[in-house]
Design an enzyme around this catalytic site. Structure first.
Site, mmCIF file in Angstrom:
data_model
loop_
_atom_site.group_PDB
_atom_site.id
_atom_site.type_symbol
_atom_site.label_atom_id
_atom_site.label_comp_id
_atom_site.label_asym_id
_atom_site.label_seq_id
_atom_site.Cartn_x
_atom_site.Cartn_y
_atom_site.Cartn_z
ATOM 1 C CE LYS A 283 -3.921 -1.891 2.574
ATOM 2 N NZ LYS A 283 -4.943 -1.701 1.515
ATOM 3 N NE ARG A 357 -10.829 -9.706 -2.583
ATOM 4 C CZ ARG A 357 -11.163 -8.808 -3.487
ATOM 5 N NH1 ARG A 357 -11.510 -9.182 -4.697
ATOM 6 N NH2 ARG A 357 -11.174 -7.526 -3.195
HETATM 7 N N1 BES Z 1 -8.286 -3.823 4.140
HETATM 8 C C1 BES Z 1 -8.322 -3.384 2.800
HETATM 9 C C2 BES Z 1 -9.590 -2.619 2.463
HETATM 10 C C3 BES Z 1 -9.615 -1.180 2.910
HETATM 11 C C4 BES Z 1 -8.862 -0.216 2.283
HETATM 12 C C5 BES Z 1 -10.475 -0.801 3.915
HETATM 13 C C6 BES Z 1 -8.936 1.105 2.681
HETATM 14 C C7 BES Z 1 -10.568 0.528 4.295
HETATM 15 C C8 BES Z 1 -9.785 1.489 3.686
HETATM 16 C C9 BES Z 1 -8.290 -4.598 1.867
HETATM 17 O O1 BES Z 1 -7.527 -5.652 2.297
HETATM 18 C C10 BES Z 1 -7.718 -4.129 0.572
HETATM 19 O O2 BES Z 1 -6.585 -3.743 0.566
HETATM 20 N N2 BES Z 1 -8.506 -4.164 -0.484
HETATM 21 C C11 BES Z 1 -8.071 -3.725 -1.757
HETATM 22 C C12 BES Z 1 -8.608 -4.690 -2.780
HETATM 23 C C13 BES Z 1 -8.095 -4.447 -4.165
HETATM 24 C C14 BES Z 1 -6.624 -4.764 -4.236
HETATM 25 C C15 BES Z 1 -8.875 -5.294 -5.126
HETATM 26 C C16 BES Z 1 -8.633 -2.326 -1.991
HETATM 27 O O3 BES Z 1 -9.778 -2.068 -1.639
HETATM 28 O O4 BES Z 1 -7.884 -1.485 -2.491
HETATM 29 MN MN MN Z 2 -5.503 -5.454 1.731
#
Ligand code: BES
Ligand code: MN
Ligand code: ZN
Length: 503
Positions: A283, A357
């Site tokens: 991230k 997931r």
């Molecule tokens: N935990 C995150 C989702 C998230 C991101 C919650 C920001 C709240 C704020 C999750 O694990 C994630 O990183 N999801 C990705 C999925 C994507 C790579 C398809 C996302 O939402 O960017």
């Molecule tokens: Mn994630």
């Protein structure tokens, strides 16, 4: 914690309390305000006539030494137009009163607002809401602060709710009992969520769960990494590979159903990433700290189990906490890896940041063994859900209309709202993989839904709902960051509703 109780006794019995009562814009006094006006020989109505309070919603007037009155303070609260008064006005008033109590020394309250009629909402609801809002406004997380504010003696510590009708006291006492467990549960979920990821590690979480092992009707079962390996939970295990902490899946079983342990359980599964760096698909660093909240789903499930135990709910409930940490290391799983899930289906990893997931799919398959009545997973799953619904509604997806409707209703009752997104076949093709049964990401369009579709592939053997709480599990304002405890209120309401169907 603030003490809450109900009474239908006379205000003179509470001389050391601040009376809180209301008036509408038409200067139409509440019965209790009218009474105080009579006792004070028209003092209140004369103030109102002189314009001291117009009665707009949440306008306040604090009075000391009202003539002939025994109580030490009176807080008059404006309630707006009588015809416009609704449950949201009520919530606004309670919030305003609590904020005021933080600024002015009001230690004990005798609250007369339950004489306000709100169509469709009874005193049980008003009491529960009052308790939840007051506790929400007064919540602080200061475990790691040296300057802890200890205003214990000088700040609000008791609220007595006045219920005019004595016959209602029984129901109202139940509301206090339910409310206490729920606000306590919300606090537990918030505290866990707010803990930093170097303290709230997978091991720490397991220790919290083990604290429940001596409770009646409760059994704890910890599925460790070795057992996961034997079972074939390879998607779950892959996510934790880069971390120093092994993945772990604590299961809390609560048997409360009067017809015994064989009655199909309600299974709750919480996403519990104690930290989500994104893994090799790392991230960006801006706000990455907030990924300590990526375990809020598991914290909510843990809190709900404690509420169910405390309230002795007549249901069988199983809480599964899907805990691990998504880190970067030479041992991490990679984009391109193909994982064989517990179900046997294979997944091509295109992004290691879509890890939620991957732990949930194996937990969902694991849940099949309980022959559940329903399964609900709660997860901070997608940033896309935040874009779709903002911070007010959690996303809801379900393979069963009845279950979805029950959750929507519980959301409306508890004011912990959810909004349904379509879980339709047409989204499925976004998860097509060239070399495995599916990929773990479906692109940006409809990102919250494709995540739901992914989970649906593993949740077809039972009635199932998925709550995406990415936008609601925590708030992150400019200088205020905190877990919210959502959707503890929603799920406790759902379980309470289910309980009353059964008995
Ligand atoms: N935990 C995150 C989702 C998230 C991101 C919650 C920001 C709240 C704020 C999750 O694990 C994630 O990183 N999801 C990705 C999925 C994507 C790579 C398809 C996302 O939402 O960017
Ligand atoms: Mn994630
Ligand atoms: Zn995550």
């Amino acid at each position: 914690m603030i003490k809450f109780s109900v009474t239908s006794g006379h205000q003179e019995l509470y001389p050391d309390s601040c009376i809180i009562t209301g008036t509408f814009e038409e200067l139409n006094l509440f019965p209790s305000t009218k009474k105080i006006d009579d006792v004070s020989k028209g003092y209140i109505s004369s103030l109102l006539r002189r314009g001291a309070l117009h009665g707009k919603v949440a306008q306040t007037l604090l009075l000391y030494d009202v003539p002939h009155l025994h109580n030490r303070q009176i807080l008059l609260v404006g309630c707006g137009k009588k015809s416009d008064f609704d449950e949201n006005c009520y919530r606004k008033l309670i919030r305003k009163i609590t904020i005021l109590c933080k600024e002015i020394p009001i230690i004990k309250i005798l609250l007369f607002l339950s004489e306000l009629n709100i169509k469709g909402y009874d005193n049980y609801w008003k009491i529960r809401q009052t308790m939840e809002i007051v506790n929400e406004e007064l919540y602080v997380f200061n475990k790691f602060k040296n300057s802890k504010k200890t205003t214990l003696n000088k700040s609000l510590n008791e609220i007595i709710l006045h219920i005019p009708n004595e016959n209602e006291l029984g129901c109202c006492k139940k509301s206090i009992r339910d409310g206490l467990s729920i606000v306590h549960g919300i606090k537990i979920a918030k505290d866990l969520g707010n803990m930093p990821p170097n303290f709230c590690t997978p091991d720490y979480f397991v220790n919290q769960v083990n604290e429940l092992s001596n409770c009646d009707n409760v059994t704890i079962n910890i599925i460790n990494a070795l057992e996961m390996k034997k079972l074939g939970m390879n998607a779950y295990l892959a996510v934790g590979k880069g971390s120093n902490y092994a993945p772990t899946m604590p299961i809390i079983k609560y048997r409360g159903h009067p017809e015994g342990a064989n009655v199909p359980p309600i299974v709750l599964i919480g996403k519990g990433l104690t930290f989500d760096s994104g893994g090799i698909s790392i991230k960006e660093s801006n706000k990455m700290d907030e990924m300590k909240y990526d375990m809020c789903g598991a914290a909510v499930v843990y809190a709900i189990m404690r509420i169910a135990i405390e309230l002795d709910l007549p249901l069988n409930i199983i809480g599964i906490l899907a805990i691990c940490e998504n880190m970067i290391s030479h041992t991490s799983f990679r984009p391109g890896d193909i994982l064989t899930t517990l179900s046997g289906k294979t997944v091509e990893v295109l992004n290691t940041d879509a890890e939620g997931r991957l732990v949930l799919c194996d937990a969902l398959t694991y849940a099949e063994r309980y022959k559940p009545d329903v399964v609900i997973d709660i997860a901070t799953l997608t940033g896309a859900c935040v874009i779709a619904l903002g911070h007010h509604f959690s996303g809801l997806m379900s393979n069963n209309k009845n279950l979805a409707d029950e959750l929507i209703l519980a959301g409306q009752q508890s004011k912990d709202y959810v909004w349904k997104l379509p879980l339709d076949e047409v989204f499925q093709k976004q998860l097509k993989s060239t070399c495995a049964d599916m990929t773990n990401v479906g692109g940006r369009p409809g990102g919250a839904i494709t995540a739901g579709c992914f989970l649906h592939q593993f949740a077809y053997k039972y009635r199932w709902a998925h709550l995406d709480i990415a936008g609601t599990a925590w708030i992150s304002d400019y200088c205020d960051k905190s877990a919210t405890g959502r959707p503890v209120a929603l799920l406790s309401q759902y379980l309470i509703n289910r309980s009353s169907h059964k008995i």
